[in-house]
Enzyme design. Structure first.
Site, mmCIF file in Angstrom:
data_model
loop_
_atom_site.group_PDB
_atom_site.id
_atom_site.type_symbol
_atom_site.label_atom_id
_atom_site.label_comp_id
_atom_site.label_asym_id
_atom_site.label_seq_id
_atom_site.Cartn_x
_atom_site.Cartn_y
_atom_site.Cartn_z
ATOM 1 N N CYS A 37 2.976 -6.438 -4.217
ATOM 2 C CA CYS A 37 2.438 -7.699 -4.722
ATOM 3 C C CYS A 37 1.451 -8.345 -3.768
ATOM 4 O O CYS A 37 0.941 -9.425 -4.038
ATOM 5 C CB CYS A 37 3.584 -8.670 -4.968
ATOM 6 S SG CYS A 37 4.588 -8.998 -3.509
ATOM 7 N N CYS A 62 1.453 -2.392 4.663
ATOM 8 C CA CYS A 62 2.237 -1.289 4.102
ATOM 9 C C CYS A 62 1.444 0.003 4.057
ATOM 10 O O CYS A 62 2.017 1.087 3.908
ATOM 11 C CB CYS A 62 2.745 -1.651 2.713
ATOM 12 S SG CYS A 62 1.452 -1.753 1.458
ATOM 13 N N CYS A 102 9.991 -18.240 -6.548
ATOM 14 C CA CYS A 102 10.961 -17.408 -5.819
ATOM 15 C C CYS A 102 10.550 -17.256 -4.359
ATOM 16 O O CYS A 102 11.381 -17.061 -3.485
ATOM 17 C CB CYS A 102 11.129 -16.042 -6.487
ATOM 18 S SG CYS A 102 9.899 -14.796 -6.030
ATOM 19 N N CYS A 105 6.360 -13.649 -2.780
ATOM 20 C CA CYS A 105 4.952 -13.299 -2.636
ATOM 21 C C CYS A 105 4.150 -14.350 -1.881
ATOM 22 O O CYS A 105 2.992 -14.117 -1.534
ATOM 23 C CB CYS A 105 4.317 -13.077 -4.006
ATOM 24 S SG CYS A 105 4.237 -14.602 -4.999
ATOM 25 N N ASN A 330 -13.163 7.111 0.266
ATOM 26 C CA ASN A 330 -13.251 7.000 -1.177
ATOM 27 C C ASN A 330 -13.950 8.213 -1.780
ATOM 28 O O ASN A 330 -13.489 8.796 -2.774
ATOM 29 C CB ASN A 330 -13.997 5.704 -1.537
ATOM 30 C CG ASN A 330 -13.980 5.406 -3.013
ATOM 31 O OD1 ASN A 330 -14.698 6.034 -3.777
ATOM 32 N ND2 ASN A 330 -13.181 4.441 -3.420
ATOM 33 N N GLU A 1202 12.759 -20.137 -20.371
ATOM 34 C CA GLU A 1202 12.527 -19.041 -21.308
ATOM 35 C C GLU A 1202 11.768 -19.418 -22.572
ATOM 36 O O GLU A 1202 10.893 -18.672 -23.006
ATOM 37 C CB GLU A 1202 13.873 -18.392 -21.672
ATOM 38 C CG GLU A 1202 14.537 -17.720 -20.491
ATOM 39 C CD GLU A 1202 15.892 -17.126 -20.832
ATOM 40 O OE1 GLU A 1202 15.990 -15.886 -20.874
ATOM 41 O OE2 GLU A 1202 16.846 -17.884 -21.050
#
Length: 1274
Positions: A37, A62, A102, A105, A330, A1202
């Protein structure tokens, strides 16, 4: 190296170690995370001794190899600001704009914005622009917020932003002056807040010592081409060798084995420089894409082709990928691995050449020759540089790409770039002549980018006309041939045709040659408005306070399960899963019968304790197994757990597992709902979950003047894509106990399943969940087997065991939303009034019941939002040999709402009526509402939908916009929802007042980003650790608040006698007296909602979309949402926006599919596309309507997590309307009288309505039809 001001010296390292692995396991900094993310982003600072300056940029830790950052400085989000030294303005503003839910990210968002601010400052510009601010987070993913508050926080730093356009925040209130607004923002000064500093000890560090024995060392850093040649010559013939610059290729080719030798070529001057002259520009192969873009922009005045190329290259990857990835890397991936490269397509059209090192010689080749060579990765050839020639005047150059995202990370379905030298020969009236053209196409499923030389030859020397262009596009269709396994081959062909048409058609139409078109326009600014009403009736409840821990999440200090420090001997697990849907398991081994490095054990069902059971999950409908026994019953089923010394080794070992299957004497697996019907394979549905029909359908059908009979459509699945994958950590404890940290929405159930599996008492198990990095239902049942497997391994091996599922495995095991097939008959009058609806639904539940038997009840709730006259249904929950489906945000409700909208659309189409007129005539009256929603319709004053409908029609300027839209052959749409919110279970609450007056609160709900902690804290004072039962159904926050409220009432009653006796007391004095008199200052409750408060209706409405060449662009969405009396309008606003955008993903983008054996095909962010900044509505207007009529609810509040997701169906419905207009236009161009080519106004638009689907329904080759019409004078 240095990290956040701390010096690190690494004497020995595995060359395959990434920077992220080092930071997480060898430093105290945990803000960098692995989730796909952008949460892994850091700021990299390098010292350039030649320019005597520090260069910095954001990179993906990463992907970056640790050894490649020797001599560099790294800054993480903790380094920008933290609780000790104070939060950075970026972190404060993200918190204040309510842009973190949350929080998983959020640190990556901070780094992206920081990098953009630093770039703007160092470029000596007037500062960050609003457009740059928007794009700064284009490569970051967020599943919670819907992006709008994140973009607003970013734009608050822009020099050209109108601050009044920024959305709802905690810094100012509506109506305050601009001066007050500006002063209210946390101050930002580049001199003070661009905090990255480069240490002197690294500036003084000498260049890399190259006196290495290349036959011994696995990482080599040559400083010249000569040294590179020697390194490659000395390499053993059998050794695998990897040339490294940014290592970004591993983001795409993840399954590459570890190499024997790594060669860092980024320090070779000949490969790292850019040279320019009047002939063109030479770019070294090790130059990053970002630096290449800068160089091309600098030369744009002398050659506008360079500017065009630079603009297109900004669409490649994202900022951090371009900052690391090299031009040469690339091209080599494209040449040797068939990577779908945009850069090769651009360079082909620019007639570029490449220089290669072949032995000790340097050779020059045209790019097309280079691409057609055998893979150079299998040889000792090395790409050195690229040469791009300058172009003369009177030329045209344009590039195109069609991808699911316009500026975010997404590979194109096809890319193209065209160069043309044209002339007008006066006084000739033949038009424009093509003197020369280069037409390049790529990324469509071929081995590499190509030049359409046959079309080039055909066009060269010809005067452009409709006939010539028509012949050219017909010729092109035979040249663009996607590979055999390429998805949507005809769509890709049609794109090539469309792009060629778009390039040449304006020249035919225009009397002048436009030689210098402006580059692609910047993304339109996202604008928004939010109207919320704060309540002071129960202060601080009802206030829009900042989410608890938001700044902590932004700094990266918020602790998730994988951030918990582990013991040195901690082991790690990875699942081995089945690839067959139904088969006997004969054996499990590893390839070549060699146990992979680091493997400690392989556990199967045979390793379960004798007293235990093979259980991995449970719901009220029954348990599910932890492992397959002798028989695997679906592809993706867990077969074994590999336990190894690191997560990397565990994942590698799981990939190397070899399972021998046997399918003899077994019946065929059930892989479709149709097969399930034939074999009567269904799950039982309890009567309480199967609603009763409404009215007399036979009578309603007799009354109908018109009918639609046996109409059919399907709905696909959707993956939760929480940012934090499934994670757990288990620690063995004394006396046969185990402690488990689980990222779960249902820790109480995890607790019970672990105890049952291990055969121990529940008091021997402790499950802890502090926070969850996104859940959406996926961290409920599906989190249980992960925690249970860790507990089993820890219990058996007596070692700590952690598991962090990689994204591919997570996607395979997640199950996702329930797919289904729908058949219906509907009766209606000629004025659009409905009389009856009969439905048949086949729901694919997979192999285990999970929560699937609740689906009939959930679907029928919102489906009843219209007055159908009468309603009957036959819903079957099918048991198939596929992974079990599970709850996902608004499970069943979103499908039910869409089914209703789809039927209304078809009724309107069959009558030739405006669809919104049909909707409006079938909205419930209060009497019909009570008929369809017995017992939960509420009082008349609570029925707010007609009010919302009329209010939105005015506030959205619906009628005016409808007229404007019709002029452009675009359509619009309304969608409404009645959402029966009905999930609830008893919630525990405990409030304790400590001796210093502080308060600890414990409730039976989990913080998953929905603001539960914040609302509970508003209800009390200070929040402690949260742990408890099942967090789902959007009602846990409210129920937790009510439990805490009851506790507070008890404590107040206990303190009243002291207050009355002692008179005026400070809080601390009161508590000290209470302690002295042994007053019990701990109260607990169990709150069980009454039926009247757990079932009610939510109302909301949303509007409009524009359609452009197969890609839907949402120009504007207006939502009014009845939230009752909101406990926290800021939190509820975020939930509304986030749910709506997640719904856009379901209806328009996200393909979650399986192969012929039922194994999920998508593996991660490369092939599963959730919405990003560039796919949300350009204008996003949300109003939280505080009606406050709902006295039976918790403080008159209603759920917000929701129901708004259902409103995203409006985007799909509006797309259907736009397609209908496109089909009308297509038919108007049809020159074959009477031949409609199967085109009509009745069609089904699948879910998701992806670009290939939309384009196909609009007419794949509409360009051909249009040109034929022009030729025939139409």
């Amino acid at each position: 190296m240095e990290v956040n001001g701390e010096r690190f010296k690494i004497n020995s390292a595995d060359p395959s170690t990434t920077l992220l692995e080092f930071l997480r396991f060898n430093t105290p900094f945990k803000s960098v995370k692995l989730g796909g993310c952008g949460a892994c982003l850091v700021v990299l600072s390098k010292y350039n001794p030649e320019l005597v300056q520090v260069e910095e940029c954001s990179i993906n830790s990463c992907l970056t190899l640790l050894c490649s950052i020797n001599g560099c400085s790294i800054t993480t989000s903790e380094g920008l600001g933290n609780t000790k030294k104070g939060f950075h303005p970026i972190q404060k503003r993200l918190a204040g704009f309510h842009a973190s839910q949350c929080g998983f990210c959020t640190p990556g968002m901070c780094i992206s914005l920081y990098s953009a601010l630093a770039n703007a400052h160092h470029s000596n510009s007037s500062g960050l622009t609003a457009s740059e601010a928007e794009k700064s987070v284009a490569g970051n993913l967020c599943r919670c917020t819907g992006y709008r508050p994140i973009v607003d926080a970013c734009k608050s730093f822009a020099s050209d932003v109108d601050i009044e356009d920024l959305g709802f925040n905690s810094f100012w209130r509506k109506g305050e002056s601009k001066e007050v607004m500006l002063k209210s923002l946390p101050p930002y000064n580049p001199k003070d807040h661009l905090v990255t500093t480069f240490p002197e000890f690294l500036k003084k560090k000498k260049k890399v010592d190259n006196g290495l024995d290349h036959s011994r060392y696995h990482w080599t850093t040559p400083l010249s081409v000569v040294e590179l040649y020697k390194v490659m010559e000395f390499a053993n013939s059998g050794d695998s060798l990897k040339l490294v610059v940014g290592n970004t290729g591993t983001g795409y080719y993840r399954d590459v084995d570890q190499f024997d030798r790594y060669v860092d070529i980024s320090h070779i001057p000949e490969m790292s420089k850019i040279q320019k002259d009047e002939k063109g520009i030479e770019i070294g192969a090790a130059v990053t894409i970002s630096k290449a873009i800068d160089a091309l922009n600098e030369e744009s005045k002398s050659c506008y082709v360079f500017k065009k190329m630079a603009t297109r290259m900004e669409k490649i990857g994202n900022h951090s990928i371009r900052n690391s990835g090299s031009i040469g890397g690339n091209l080599v991936m494209a040449q040797s691995k068939k990577f779908p490269s945009d850069i090769t397509t651009l360079l082909l059209a620019a007639d570029a050449s490449v220089y290669m090192l072949n032995g000790e010689k340097t050779e020059k080749l045209k790019l097309l020759e280079f691409l057609e060579l055998p893979p150079i990765l299998d040889s000792k050839r090395v790409l050195l540089k690229v040469e791009i020639p300058s172009s003369t005047s009177d030329i045209l150059f344009e590039s195109y790409r069609a991808s699911p995202r316009s500026i975010g990370n997404a590979l194109p379905y096809l890319s193209a770039a065209f160069f043309a030298h044209v002339s007008r020969q006066e006084p000739s009236r033949n038009g424009v002549k093509v003197d020369k053209c280069l037409l390049a196409f790529g990324s469509y499923g071929s081995d590499h980018s190509i030049r359409a030389t046959e079309v080039e030859k055909f066009l060269t020397g010809k005067f452009l006309s409709y006939n010539v262009l028509c012949e050219a596009v017909c010729l092109l269709r035979g040249i663009i041939v996607p590979g055999e396994d390429t998805s949507h081959p005809e769509y890709r062909k049609s794109l090539a045709v469309g792009f060629l048409f778009d390039f040449f058609y304006p020249i035919i139409e225009s009397s002048n040659i436009i030689c210098s078109l402006d580059p692609a326009k910047s993304l339109p600014f996202l604008s928004s408005s939010q109207h919320v009403v704060e309540s002071n009736e129960f202060q601080p409840v009802g206030e829009a306070v900042i989410k608890v821990g938001a700044a902590l999440q932004a700094s990266g200090e918020a602790v998730f399960v994988d951030d918990i420090p582990t013991l040195p001997d901690c082991l790690h697990g990875a699942f081995i899963y089945s690839t067959e849907p139904l088969a006997k398991i004969k054996s499990i081994s590893f390839s070549e019968d060699v146990t992979p490095c680091g493997v400690f054990a392989v556990l199967t069902f045979k390793d379960l304790p004798q007293e235990g059971q093979n259980i991995g999950s449970k719901t009220i409908f029954g348990p599910g197994p932890l492992f397959a026994d002798e028989l695997t019953r679906c592809a993706g089923q867990r077969i074994a757990l590999v336990v190894a010394d690191t997560q990397k080794h565990a994942d590698m070992a799981a990939k190397l597992a070899v399972i021998e299957y046997d399918t003899t004497n077994l019946e065929l697996p059930i892989l479709t709902v149709e097969d399930a019907v034939k074999r009567s394979s269904f799950f039982d549905v309890y009567p309480m979950f199967y609603p009763e029909p409404v009215g007399d359908v036979l009578k309603g059908m007799k009354e109908a003047e018109k009918k639609i009979i046996l109409a059919k459509f399907s709905l696909g699945s959707q993956y939760h894509f929480y940012m934090e994958p499934q994670t757990a950590l288990a620690l063995p404890d004394e006396d046969n106990c185990v402690k488990v940290f689980s990222s779960s929405q249902a820790p109480e159930y995890v607790h019970s399943v672990i105890a049952t599996c291990l055969g121990i008492q529940e008091h021997n198990v402790r499950v802890i969940t502090r926070r969850v990095g996104g859940g959406f239902g996926g961290k409920a049942v599906k989190s249980m087997p992960v925690a249970t497997a860790c507990a089993l391994a820890a219990h058996k091996l007596q070692r700590a065991v952690k598991m962090y599922l990689n994204r591919k495995t997570d996607m395979i095991m997640a199950g996702g939303r329930h797919p289904m097939k729908v058949t219906y008959n509907v009766g209606f009058r000629s004025d659009g009034k409905l009389t009856a609806l009969e439905l048949t639904m086949l729901i694919d539940a997979g192999i285990e019941p999970d929560v699937s038997p609740i689906m009939p009840r959930n679907i029928m709730g919102p489906l009843r939002k219209y007055d159908w006259g009468a309603l009957s249904f036959d819903v079957k929950v099918c048991k198939t040999n596929l992974p079990s489906r599970t709850a996902m945000r608004a499970p069943g409700e979103v499908q039910g709402s869409y089914i209703a909208e789809s039927i209304i659309e078809n009724v309107a189409s069959s009558l030739g009526m405006d669809v919104d007129a049909v909707r409006k005539i079938n909205l419930h009256s209060y009497s019909s509402l009570r008929k369809f929603y017995k017992g939960i319709a509420g009082d008349l004053v609570e029925y707010s939908l007609p009010l919302l409908w009329d209010k939105l029609e005015i506030s959205s300027e619906f009628n005016q916009r409808s007229e404007m839209v019709k002029k452009f052959n675009k359509e619009r749409d309304f969608s409404s929802t009645d959402y029966p919110s009905g999930y609830a279970e008893a919630n525990t609450g405990k409030v304790s007042i400590l001796s210093d007056g502080s308060v600890v609160v414990e409730v039976g709900g989990i913080e998953i980003g929905q603001g539960l902690w914040t609302k509970v804290q508003q209800m009390s004072d200070t929040l402690g650790l949260i742990q408890g039962g099942f967090t789902a159904g959007s009602t846990t926050s409210e129920n937790s608040c009510e439990a805490v409220k009851l506790c507070c009432i008890i404590l107040v009653e206990r303190l009243k006698p002291l207050m009355e006796k002692s008179g005026s007391l400070t809080w601390n004095m009161l508590i000290q007296q209470a302690y002295a008199q042994s007053v019990n200052l701990s109260a607990s409750t169990l709150y069980k909602p009454e039926f009247t408060s757990m079932e009610y209706l939510n109302y909301g409405v949303g509007v409009e979309v524009d359609l452009l060449t197969g890609r839907t662009e949402i120009l504007r969405s207006d939502i009014i949402y009845d939230c009752g009396k909101s406990l926290n309008p800021a939190v509820d606003l975020g939930q509304v926006e986030g749910a709506f955008v997640q719904g856009i993903g379901f209806f328009m983008m996200e393909e979650y599919t399986t192969n012929e054996k039922g194994l999920v095909m998508q593996q991660g962010t490369w092939d599963y596309k959730i919405p990003t900044v560039d796919t949300i509505p350009k204008q996003f207007h949300v109003e939280i309507l505080n009606t406050g009529h709902h006295k039976n609810r918790v403080l008159s509040s209603k759920a917000s997590g929701e129901p708004p997701l259902l409103l995203a169906a409006s985007v799909h419905c509006a797309t259907r309307s736009a397609i209908r207009e496109a089909r009308k236009q297509f038919l108007s161009w049809n020159c074959n009288d009477g031949n409609r080519d199967g085109f009509g106004m009745d069609f089904e638009l699948p879910v998701p309505a992806t670009m290939p689907v939309v384009k196909g329904l609009c007419g794949l080759y509409s360009v051909n039809k249009y040109l034929e019409a022009k030729i025939h004078g139409k």
